[in-house]
Design a protein around this motif. Structure first.
Motif, PDB file in Angstrom:
ATOM      1  N   TYR A  76      38.831  38.307  38.626  1.00 13.63           N
ATOM      2  CA  TYR A  76      38.524  38.652  40.000  1.00 13.63           C
ATOM      3  C   TYR A  76      39.630  38.881  40.985  1.00 13.63           C
ATOM      4  O   TYR A  76      39.518  39.417  41.860  1.00 13.63           O
ATOM      5  N   GLY A 123      36.652  44.829  42.331  1.00 10.82           N
ATOM      6  CA  GLY A 123      35.101  44.073  42.384  1.00 10.82           C
ATOM      7  C   GLY A 123      34.320  45.030  41.935  1.00 10.82           C
ATOM      8  O   GLY A 123      34.448  46.205  41.241  1.00 10.82           O
ATOM      9  N   SER A 156      30.526  45.804  45.971  1.00  9.34           N
ATOM     10  CA  SER A 156      31.413  45.223  47.260  1.00  9.34           C
ATOM     11  C   SER A 156      31.873  46.324  48.215  1.00  9.34           C
ATOM     12  O   SER A 156      32.020  47.538  47.816  1.00  9.34           O
TER      13      SER A 156
END
Length: 640
Positions: free
Chosen positions: A277, A284, A291
């Protein structure tokens, strides 16, 4: 020709024991075992054959696992195959009638997610000597039909073995499909109960060790050059990583490609974990549960590279998230059906091989520096949103985002989170900080309520079988738990440790929120006593913690975040399956995605809420795209 006399069922088991797969020079047995629940349609056939092998001292014998629900057995098998990158699978046997139809949902889930499982449903007598037999469906138009025909549309290969002579070709066809990354899914071999018990002289060659090569198809050179030309023309490229990246083991190639080109990488549900991440190019989740970072970049992208994705409506936000009129797609996928979606330029190839080839063709080229920098900054801004969501304080009940944050913080980087349905998959997609390529397991192809605990069991079996010391944390809502919590019993019986975070919100929270947004006022989504005005009384006194304890699991009731964190530490330290029960407030939302999902709203209604929702729906509908333009048209649009 040397032969061996065995029943059809015994021959099936012996054949499965000697099937192996090989990819990149590494070989392993393909079948990890056979799940089964026995009834009159399989107990004296496949059941007897498995018993013979269990009582033998052959180290290569097929192990037997006892489930509590046929659908759950298929779910556990599918989860196992996913965790093993489709290089290992289970067989599942069930009796005739309801035992076999119970497997239909699991078969659909396997096929939609392109994951291998072999189903061996019992079937009615091929000889028809006493029909209709118990649990036989009678079709006045044909005696060849049975309830197992319901498995046809959800299977990639389906067959009924009515004579022993048919078995060898059917078994080989089944293995061809199961081991083909482009064509895999549920395979069904229906076994009439009389045929299972019938003896036959089989060629011994049928039981020779057989190795199935799992290939890495390379893309056509001309297609790679066309794709490279298109990517080089891009000013705002974006790569979307799907599940094919992980199944192919292409995460390393993806990292190298992203770092060499500066192209930001968004992830689908199945592709989450393709990059850590916090990688500079990771932006994302994308789509309807995406996101802010990924969806904003998608909205402005001119060239989108899809790797191992089937472009579901959640990924494309029902074809609204890629908003530029001239946007063009390059689709790298081992399955031709997926490579040609979105009017894309198709690279039909293995994800790793295709990324490597495209990377060579793009050597020396990078996306504009300002685009790469913007993507990194957007991702950092989104991570601050995630941090704030983890820290939400709500009394007296916790916010679901805070529960997710506590579980993320309380697990190790290589632990696996498992989920499938309700509001949590969307929140996990946006908020979970994935740190390992196999650390995120959300079944969102079929998004099947009830998958979670059985799926977690399958993931943990796969980890244990490969000597991979990971904890598996199942996050399940009360709705899904009530549908299928039965495999807690199986986890206890098999001494397979899973951690279950049971989130109690007294209803169908996800559909409740969707219902409200569509003007349907959360109708039918709360667990309440019925009153003269509907299901609007007090909460039902359902004690799921007590239920889990009655199934043999250790149970911890967490009243707040400190309790939850302590419970996670205790569960991780334990060697037993533990259920952590925590209540949340369904009216406290997680950060919302800027994207949309197409769920039609009633065009006419007497309800003010529905009419208002229809107005909003039509506004979103106007932004929907068909992505029908050709490369020439869209390149011209970009140049102009």
């Amino acid at each position: 020709m040397t032969t061996t006399r065995l029943t059809v069922a015994q021959a099936v088991v012996r054949f499965l024991e000697v099937q192996h797969v090989e990819r990149d020079g590494a070989e392993n047995a393909f079948f990890a075992g056979c799940w089964g629940i026995f009834g009159h349609g399989n107990v004296a056939g496949i059941g007897e054959a498995l018993l013979e092998r269990e009582l033998s001292d052959d180290p290569g014998r097929l192990r037997y696992l006892q489930g509590r629900n046929e659908q759950a057995m298929v779910h556990a098998s599918v989860a196992y195959a996913r965790q093993r990158d489709r290089l290992a699978a289970f067989a599942v046997t069930a009796s005739v009638g309801p035992g076999s139809t119970n497997m239909v949902t699991g078969a659909a889930l396997a096929t939609i997610n392109r994951l291998p499982v072999l189903l061996l449903p019992g079937d009615v007598f091929a000889t028809r000597v006493a029909n209709p037999v118990l649990q036989e469906l009678e079709d006045p138009a044909s005696m060849t039909a049975s309830v197992n025909d319901a498995l046809r549309p959800v299977s990639r290969y389906w067959d009924r073995i009515e004579r022993p002579e048919q078995l060898p070709s059917a078994l080989l066809a089944a293995m061809r499909v199961l081991t083909d990354p482009a064509d895999t899914g549920a395979v069904t071999l229906c076994l009439p109960q009389d045929v299972q018990a019938e003896a036959y002289d089989w060629p011994e060659a049928l039981f020779d060790r057989r190795v199935w090569h799992v290939a890495r198809p390379v893309p056509e050179a001309a297609a790679v050059e066309r794709a490279a030309t298109l990517v080089r023309s891009a000013r705002r490229p974006l790569l979307v990583a799907g599940g094919g990246v992980i199944y192919s083991g292409a995460d390393g190639a993806l990292r190298h490609f992203a770092e060499a080109t500066g192209i930001p990488v968004a992830e689908t549900q199945a592709g989450k974990g393709s990059l850590p991440y916090d990688h500079p190019q990771a932006v994302g989740a994308i789509g309807a549960t995406g996101s802010d970072a990924a969806d904003a970049l998608a909205n402005e992208a001119d060239v989108v590279i899809g790797v191992g994705t089937r472009w579901s409506d959640f990924t494309t936000a029902s074809r609204t998230v890629f908003a530029r009129p001239e946007v063009r797609f390059v689709n790298l996928n081992v399955a031709s059906v997926d490579a040609h979606k979105q009017s894309g330029l198709a690279l039909v190839a293995d994800a790793r091989a295709g990324l490597e080839a495209l990377g060579v063709a793009l050597e020396g080229w990078r996306a504009p520096a300002e685009h790469t920098s913007e993507a990194t900054e957007r991702a950092r801004a989104w991570d601050a949103v995630v941090e704030a969501a983890y820290a939400v304080e709500n009394e007296p009940l916790l916010a679901q985002s805070a529960v997710i944050g506590a579980v993320n913080d309380g697990t190790d980087p290589r632990d696996v989170v498992v989920c499938a349905a309700g509001s949590m998959p969307g929140d996990l997609h946006k908020l979970w900080r994935t740190r390992d390529r196999k650390g995120y397991h959300v079944e969102y192809g079929f998004s099947c309520m009830g998958y979670e605990i059985a799926g977690g069991l399958g993931v943990k079996l796969a980890a244990d079988d490969t000597g991979d010391p990971r904890d598996v944390v199942v996050m399940v809502g009360d709705g899904s738990y009530l549908m299928m919590g039965t495999e807690l019993v199986t986890a206890v019986a098999e001494d397979v440790k899973i951690i279950v975070v049971l989130v109690q919100n007294h209803g169908f929270a996800s559909i409740g929120a969707l219902s409200e947004s569509l003007g349907s006022q959360r109708f039918g989504t709360r667990y309440r006593y019925r009153t003269p005005t509907g299901l609007d009384g007090e909460r039902l006194p359902v004690d799921l913690a007590a239920n889990a304890a009655s199934l043999g699991a250790d149970v911890i009731v967490a009243k707040g975040l400190d309790d939850l964190r302590a419970a996670l530490r205790s569960a991780k330290a334990s060697e037993r399956t533990t259920v952590i029960h925590v209540e949340t407030d369904p009216l406290v939302p997680a950060p919302d995605s800027p994207a949309w999902w197409d769920v039609p709203v009633s065009e006419v209604s007497t309800l003010d809420t529905t009419r208002a929702a229809r107005t909003t729906y039509e506004q979103h509908k106007a932004a929907q795209r068909h992505h029908l333009g050709t490369i020439t048209e869209q390149q011209g649009d970009r140049q102009s």
